[in-house]
Enzyme design. Structure first.
Site, PDB file in Angstrom:
ATOM      1  N   LYS A 114       0.857  -1.172   0.000  1.00 43.11           N
ATOM      2  CA  LYS A 114       0.000   0.000   0.000  1.00 43.11           C
ATOM      3  C   LYS A 114       0.900   1.232   0.000  1.00 43.11           C
ATOM      4  O   LYS A 114       1.414   1.641   1.034  1.00 43.11           O
ATOM      5  CB  LYS A 114      -0.904  -0.020   1.230  1.00 43.11           C
ATOM      6  CG  LYS A 114      -1.952   1.059   1.214  1.00 43.11           C
ATOM      7  CD  LYS A 114      -2.982   0.803   2.302  1.00 43.11           C
ATOM      8  CE  LYS A 114      -4.060   1.868   2.265  1.00 43.11           C
ATOM      9  NZ  LYS A 114      -3.541   3.234   2.375  1.00 43.11           N
ATOM     10  N   GLU A 172      -1.323   4.669  -8.328  1.00 44.75           N
ATOM     11  CA  GLU A 172      -0.926   5.533  -7.218  1.00 44.75           C
ATOM     12  C   GLU A 172       0.261   6.380  -7.691  1.00 44.75           C
ATOM     13  O   GLU A 172       1.243   5.843  -8.199  1.00 44.75           O
ATOM     14  CB  GLU A 172      -0.521   4.653  -6.029  1.00 44.75           C
ATOM     15  CG  GLU A 172      -0.495   5.367  -4.706  1.00 44.75           C
ATOM     16  CD  GLU A 172      -1.889   5.505  -4.076  1.00 44.75           C
ATOM     17  OE1 GLU A 172      -2.864   4.973  -4.661  1.00 44.75           O
ATOM     18  OE2 GLU A 172      -1.993   6.156  -3.032  1.00 44.75           O
ATOM     19  N   LYS A 297      -6.345  -8.486  -2.041  1.00 48.40           N
ATOM     20  CA  LYS A 297      -7.539  -8.530  -2.897  1.00 48.40           C
ATOM     21  C   LYS A 297      -7.836  -9.967  -3.278  1.00 48.40           C
ATOM     22  O   LYS A 297      -6.903 -10.736  -3.529  1.00 48.40           O
ATOM     23  CB  LYS A 297      -7.289  -7.734  -4.191  1.00 48.40           C
ATOM     24  CG  LYS A 297      -7.039  -6.261  -3.977  1.00 48.40           C
ATOM     25  CD  LYS A 297      -6.576  -5.590  -5.261  1.00 48.40           C
ATOM     26  CE  LYS A 297      -6.410  -4.086  -5.025  1.00 48.40           C
ATOM     27  NZ  LYS A 297      -5.659  -3.445  -6.116  1.00 48.40           N
ATOM     28  N   CYS A 418      -7.444  36.371  27.345  1.00 40.31           N
ATOM     29  CA  CYS A 418      -8.234  37.507  27.840  1.00 40.31           C
ATOM     30  C   CYS A 418      -8.198  37.640  29.358  1.00 40.31           C
ATOM     31  O   CYS A 418      -8.717  38.600  29.911  1.00 40.31           O
ATOM     32  CB  CYS A 418      -9.678  37.421  27.359  1.00 40.31           C
ATOM     33  SG  CYS A 418     -10.656  36.194  28.221  1.00 40.31           S
ATOM     34  N   CYS A 434     -13.030  29.272  28.894  1.00 40.42           N
ATOM     35  CA  CYS A 434     -13.000  30.704  29.137  1.00 40.42           C
ATOM     36  C   CYS A 434     -14.447  31.187  29.026  1.00 40.42           C
ATOM     37  O   CYS A 434     -15.085  30.989  27.999  1.00 40.42           O
ATOM     38  CB  CYS A 434     -12.117  31.396  28.105  1.00 40.42           C
ATOM     39  SG  CYS A 434     -12.372  33.176  28.062  1.00 40.42           S
TER      40      CYS A 434
HETATM   41 ZN    ZN Z   1     -10.556  34.140  27.044  1.00 37.34          ZN
END
Ligand code: ZN
Length: 738
Positions: A114, A172, A297, A418, A434
């Site tokens: 593969k 491929e 296969k 923040c 938050c």
């Molecule tokens: Zn924040």
């Protein structure tokens, strides 16, 4: 598990998978390992099997691969390009073979490597290459003929004679390790970004556009394509092949001058197949190219056709995926990032290390409990594991290597962006969030990026970088967007002054000029005024820039794209409002049922929950969302900017051939994509739905239709075969004598 619980998990999985597909497609952020992705798909399949009514027509389990054509024009494959189901252990492999041999004792197994590359479909007409296309969704791919003809191992004309009128050859396309190294060397010399792994490089190379590029750049494109290789591994459309087995086909393809892998073996019985798999597992690094497993296969065509296929994969083939690789590296730090929902996620900053072919320098640690469970300390040597080409998992520390200088990770108490105090959203939750949803820069940035994503309003210019520029610029000091409310009010004039720090795509750290050590600053929405530009005219009606600067193309494009996005369908706006749990599946269902945001806002929780694909969790989430005043401000501002939040009723709804009928389309319908078939039903006045019930008027069943066909038979719902679909659209059920 109850239906409600299953539904909300399906919704979550779908959203997660689509986000991963999106990230994969954009190739700018790789968020999960192949193994993780496969696990998500498997879990979704399980749930859809247990609750067939949750299996939407647009479920990711029905999509093959990742691709969604955009770069180049769409090409419909003459025969469907399936993907493969996977197994991950000898036991699963044996089980698969035993099952087949119990029904077909004479089955022989063709084993092949593969290769980790890009699947391609080559269409030859009377021996001449007429088109080369990527897999895409399995039905329609992208045309890459122009580039494919420059790949040396893809012949433009087949050798020999007596070629069929039409044959599709599947192969491929990949880089050998040597070619890959050479490519990255050239990238480095040219000052370009190196590729993380051969697969990305192959995909990127085949999808290059040389149109409009300078001659030197075009030569580079051609160079890269010339370094690619291709190996064939199957066929698509081919009337009456002169052989009766997969190995027979390889023989014919080889005689036509197509490259067949030297490692193909046809084996009988389980032991030799497992031996083949183990042999290449231990010698895979000696090969000239990367592999991630072995494909097995059934060789004989008669058995292949008896076994058939599911909606996404043939039953006669399976991929055995090799286990992820492990390496050790140093855990330099653990930092916390906040996402669009406010969730604070610790992630590991690692000393860069190469594993499974690509360089790794960060890994998510999910939450503080996971950090504790893994027992890692900052400064530890850690074991990481990785499958395929994406972000790895930290397994744990190498305790023997501790020096005593390691320190414990402490989850911060406040949001790193923040400063708000982090807290679980409800008692008992592990995840910390938050709480500053309205204005936390991290959350606003995440939401704005989500609005621009493919599942949202699909605005090309509104990705990670511009979302950051609009919400957290270095200048101006007040960002143009403190929430998403003003998104559609932005102007070129407002974008013009924005300056941003250039950040490392992987770590988010500001990049520094190697000479001065100063952070690098960029102004993405303006460029230096040139002689060819109009002379600066401060009285001009359109924003003129300044004496030295004019707005950049990116600024005009973003404003233009935002203007166009206002007329996107309602479901995309529903996704873009960032309502918890509302992903594309629920959004489509809500838009289809209610038609306008106003109707959704007025609906009761019961009305909302009754919609197929919605349910109670989402209903409550919607009701709560509409009660928040700053959410209303977003709606008002967008409405004032020209967003209607309404879907125009389909023009043909009244009096169409399918007027008033409820229709389920399942399996693959030749000539139609999944969405296309439903769109056609809608245009003919019908109502397409995804699950079969006693209210279904009829079911259109194509190849691969499984449980829905069975359900229709069980309920006595009439079934229309795929080849009568166009007649049905034109004449309605009366044209079919059902
Ligand atoms: Zn924040």
């Amino acid at each position: 598990m109850g239906f409600e619980e299953a539904r909300s998990e399906v919704e979550r999985l779908t959203e997660q998978i689509l986000a991963l597909q999106d990230a994969y497609y954009r190739q700018d952020s790789l968020l999960a390992s192949d193994a993780d992705y496969d696990a998500l798909i498997r879990r979704l399949q399980e749930l859809e099997e247990a609750f067939p009514e949750l299996a939407g027509a647009d479920s990711p389990t029905r999509m093959v691969g990742f691709g969604r054509g955009e770069l180049f024009s769409p090409v419909e494959h003459a025969a469907r390009m399936f993907s493969l189901d996977n197994v991950f252990s000898d036991d699963e492999m044996s089980e698969w073979m035993t099952k087949i041999r119990s029904e077909h004792p004479k089955a022989q197994f063709l084993c092949e490597l593969k290769i980790d590359g890009l699947a391609i479909n080559l269409r030859y007409q009377r021996g001449q290459l007429v088109s080369a296309a990527t897999r895409g969704d399995g039905i329609t791919g992208e045309d890459v003929t122009e580039n494919a003809v420059l790949v040396p191992s893809i012949p433009q004309a087949l050798e020999g004679s007596g070629h069929p009128d039409l044959v599709e050859v599947r192969g491929e396309v990949f880089f050998t390790l040597d070619a890959f190294e050479g490519l990255n060397q050239k990238q480095l010399e040219a000052g370009d970004k190196v590729f993380a792994n051969p697969r990305n490089a192959a995909s990127g190379s085949l999808r290059q556009k040389s149109e409009g590029k300078s001659e030197a750049k075009r030569a580079l494109v051609a160079d890269r394509l010339a370094a690619l290789s291709m190996t064939v591994h199957g066929m698509g459309a081919w009337d009456d092949p002169p052989v009766e087995s997969q190995s027979g086909v390889y023989g014919v393809l080889e005689s036509w001058g197509l490259p067949v892998s030297p490692h193909v073996s046809v084996l009988e019985g389980e032991a030799p197949v497992l031996e083949y798999i183990h042999r290449f597992a231990s010698t895979r690094h000696e090969l000239s190219h990367e592999i991630d497993g072995v494909v097995v296969k059934v060789d004989q065509f008669d058995i292949q056709s008896t076994l058939g296929a599911t909606s996404r994969a043939p039953r006669w083939a399976i991929a055995y995926k090799y286990p992820p690789e492990q390496v050790t590296t140093r855990l330099l730090d653990i930092v916390v990032s906040v996402g669009r929902t406010g969730r604070a996620t610790p992630y590991a900053v690692l000393e860069p290390v190469t594993v499974a072919g690509s360089e790794v320098e960060r890994a998510t640690l999910h939450n503080q409990d996971v950090v504790r469970q893994k027992g890692v300390l900052i400064g530890d040597t850690v074991v990481i594991r990785k499958a395929g080409d994406v972000i790895p998992e930290i397994l744990g520390p190498v305790v023997d290597k501790r020096t005593g200088d390691e320190r414990e990770f402490v989850m911060p108490e406040s949001c790193p962006e923040c400063g708000a105090t982090l807290a679980p959203s409800k008692v008992g939750d592990v995840d910390l969030r938050c709480p500053n949803q309205q204005n936390c820069p991290a959350q606003v940035r995440g939401r704005v990026e989500h609005i621009g994503s493919r599942g949202g309003l699909d605005i090309e210019g509104l990705g990670e970088v511009s979302a950051a520029a609009l919400t957290q610029p270095l200048e101006p000091s007040v960002p143009p967007l403190v929430t998403e409310a003003r998104l559609f009010d932005l102007s070129v004039e407002e974008l013009f002054p924005i300056r941003v720090l250039v950040r490392d795509a992987d770590t988010g750290e500001p990049k520094k000029d190697p000479e001065t050590g100063e952070p690098i600053v960029q102004a993405p929405f303006r460029r230096k005024r040139q002689k060819s530009d109009p002379v600066y005219d401060p009285s001009a009606q359109e924003f003129p820039g300044t004496e030295d600067w004019v707005p950049s193309k990116a600024a005009y494009e973003l404003i233009d794209q935002l203007t166009k996005a206002r007329s996107q369908p309602l479901w995309r706006f529903l996704v873009s409002l960032n309502i918890r749990h509302v992903g594309p599946v629920a959004a489509r269902a809500l838009a289809g049922e209610f038609g306008s945001l106003a109707a959704i806002a007025q609906a009761s929780a019961d009305d909302l929950a009754r919609v197929e694909g919605v349910g109670e969790t989402i209903a409550h989430s919607l009701i709560e969302w509409f009660q928040v005043s700053w959410h209303q401000d977003i709606i008002d501002a967008w409405r004032a900017a020209g967003v209607s939040f309404e879907d125009a009723p389909t023009a043909l709804t009244e009096g169409g051939a399918l007027s008033g009928l409820t229709i389920v389309v399942t399996g693959s319908i030749p000539g139609f994509s999944r969405d296309g078939a439903e769109e056609a039903v809608r245009a003919a006045g019908g109502k397409p739905t995804s699950s079969v019930s006693k209210n279904t008027t009829l079911v259109v069943a194509g190849e691969g239709a499984g449980s829905k066909r069975a359900k229709a038979e069980q309920l006595g719902v009439p079934i229309v075969e795929a080849d009568s679909f166009t007649t049905l659209l034109r004449e309605g059920p009366s044209g079919l004598s059902l």
